[in-house]
Design an enzyme around this catalytic site. Sequence first.
Site, short mmCIF file in Angstrom:
data_model
loop_
_atom_site.label_atom_id
_atom_site.label_comp_id
_atom_site.label_asym_id
_atom_site.label_seq_id
_atom_site.Cartn_x
_atom_site.Cartn_y
_atom_site.Cartn_z
N ARG A 150 15.31 19.92 35.92
CA ARG A 150 14.37 21.04 35.93
C ARG A 150 15.10 22.39 35.79
NH1 ARG A 150 10.42 20.58 40.75
NH2 ARG A 150 10.31 18.41 40.14
N ARG A 160 10.80 27.33 36.36
CA ARG A 160 10.35 28.55 37.05
C ARG A 160 11.42 29.34 37.77
NH1 ARG A 160 5.62 27.31 40.88
NH2 ARG A 160 6.26 25.14 40.72
N ARG A 193 6.53 31.86 29.41
CA ARG A 193 5.36 31.04 29.68
C ARG A 193 4.11 31.88 29.95
NH1 ARG A 193 4.73 26.50 32.57
NH2 ARG A 193 2.60 27.25 32.59
N ASP A 245 6.87 17.30 29.87
CA ASP A 245 6.28 16.84 31.11
C ASP A 245 5.96 15.36 30.95
OD1 ASP A 245 4.86 17.94 33.79
OD2 ASP A 245 3.73 16.27 32.94
N TYR A 252 -0.08 8.33 38.02
CA TYR A 252 -0.94 9.48 37.71
C TYR A 252 -2.27 9.02 37.15
CZ TYR A 252 2.76 12.99 38.34
OH TYR A 252 3.71 13.82 38.86
#
Lengths: 356, 356
Positions: free
Chosen positions: B37, B41, B50, B86, B164
């Site tokens: 990652r 962010r 983004r 993702d 998921y």
Amino acid sequence: MTLPADHPLLDGRTTHSAVVRAFSADRPDTPPVWFMRQAGRSLPEYRAAREGVGMLESCLLPELASEITLQPVRRHRVDAGIFFSDIVVPLRLAGVDVDIAPGVGPVLGAPVRTAADVDRLAASGPLTAETLAPITRAVGLTVAQLGSTPLLGFAGAPFTLAAYLVEGRPSRDHLAARTLMHADPGAWRALTEWAADLTGSFLRAQVLAGASAVQLFDSWAGSLSRTDYVTHCAPSSARALSHVADLGVKVVHFGTGTEHLLTALRDVGADVVGVDYRTPLDEANRLLGGRTPLQGNIDPALLAAPWPVLEAHVRDVVRRGADAPGHVVNLGHGVPPTTDPDVLTRVVELVHTLGS
Amino acid sequence: MTLPADHPLLDGRTTHSAVVRAFSADRPDTPPVWFMRQAGRSLPEYRAAREGVGMLESCLLPELASEITLQPVRRHRVDAGIFFSDIVVPLRLAGVDVDIAPGVGPVLGAPVRTAADVDRLAASGPLTAETLAPITRAVGLTVAQLGSTPLLGFAGAPFTLAAYLVEGRPSRDHLAARTLMHADPGAWRALTEWAADLTGSFLRAQVLAGASAVQLFDSWAGSLSRTDYVTHCAPSSARALSHVADLGVKVVHFGTGTEHLLTALRDVGADVVGVDYRTPLDEANRLLGGRTPLQGNIDPALLAAPWPVLEAHVRDVVRRGADAPGHVVNLGHGVPPTTDPDVLTRVVELVHTLGS
């Protein structure tokens, strides 16, 4: 023992109960069984009793907490009650600004992040007989109804309590708490020692009021490496348990995802290790050297599977637990809220037909 | 190998890169390092890029996905880029109604709960060159900029993808998915085989377009017992990896809380095992029999600790990794969004001063 003379362990009511015997490395004729979070949302009578009452409030209303504790014992005929409470109840009793937000979990008014925050928190006085009165009364009411069925005391371990305090809310990785233990070990130690005394006195009050054994929940311990657990968390868990050491009650210690911590969970002063659904009980028994009674470990996911699948699994759990010195059947995590309660009753009936 | 002739592994650009060498059980002079990652962010340039663009949308805009992939390579001088994507991107490409809700994670329009749901889902055609075009193009743009720095392909493992799909949203215990695998093993197999082909072709497209190695993320595998993993999940993970087996690229396999699964994660066809922060690398190397290169495992919680604490930890990680046949330094989980990016740069600089 410094238990009062009318305590169920002293007056003989629960002394020879299957749960107390299995916790004492004995083998009753059939394995005893209870379920973590058996008092809770899976039961319609629980949802009715809780209607309009907040979670923390319901823990502090003695009649209600007692009724909720008794509900699953009446319905499922499990071999133990577990005192209905929450890990953060002692925080509330100590005056900490904490609430349980529906669908979220415990939320703190102000997270504890620095040594100064810890100092402020530690100024919250110890729990007194007066602040503990709702607990003492609820346990007394419950034990009076339970007869020969033992009540288990309930408390959270200092790490899990501290994780809530530092994060301010439930989190996946408990990053802020795990950072603090390395970034400021002194503040971390002060925080976890305070939490240990808080949760230890909460547990002691339950035993003195009539609980026949206790379970310490270190829900988030599985997020730690073994070194971090042993160095930064085990000392405070041992300290928490020291509050009941002179009372002679058996102690169960449980956390999820803790295969790498099983011996460490025992070595803080537990008599029994609760095993989550990931580790087969024969493997857990091997890891623990064959000398520790076990509790567990039906996979909660299988409660929603067809009965033949669940039945085969329950039989397998009992079979794998057979080599441990004692075995109390339980789930490998709490009862999911969506569980059909009839399935739990059927599991109890099945377990009671099996040899221990 | 059926790689195109201008692939970075064939034309020599990345063949001798430190990451490819370490993945191949070699020991470059200093350990290579990248961060799970790393594109995300924690970087202000990421947040700027983004702005106003949804997560899944940003993964499917080739110029943007490429720019985001390159940002941490430029800034930190890490030894590999990881393709910005993702786990659910291939679902979106297959036409499944999925989105990533800010602060929540992937949310499905309709969870997959029954055999009929699985049948409906499996009717979503295989990924074609046309549906995969945004991925192929983004990888191509990225590799053209990366030069001798290898790009790693990214995909989720079938179990995590299926978790998921069945839950419909992120969950703590993946109960519904774990119930399905026992309640209806046939439907579960159909679902995970479909997911395997989906994620396998997603991975294959990245390699053909220029990725020099790949990492399969089984984020939730740690919620499984070893038996459940081996019986109900390993076959589909092996099937996913079979999609790139003829291409000769190294495969890293990673999940958190997987100490009990390390050999199983390797044995589905991985060359390198990613180790989370809970298991010291010397212990992981022992569990894997000393014959598997490792990746990991700086504790992300320590990125926020004072530098001397973090530095000592990074040195310890490199030391403990020294006995493995190869070691790529990484975190033991993804970069927390709150991380100070300068700290990551400093970690890279430190690692590059250490002997491998």
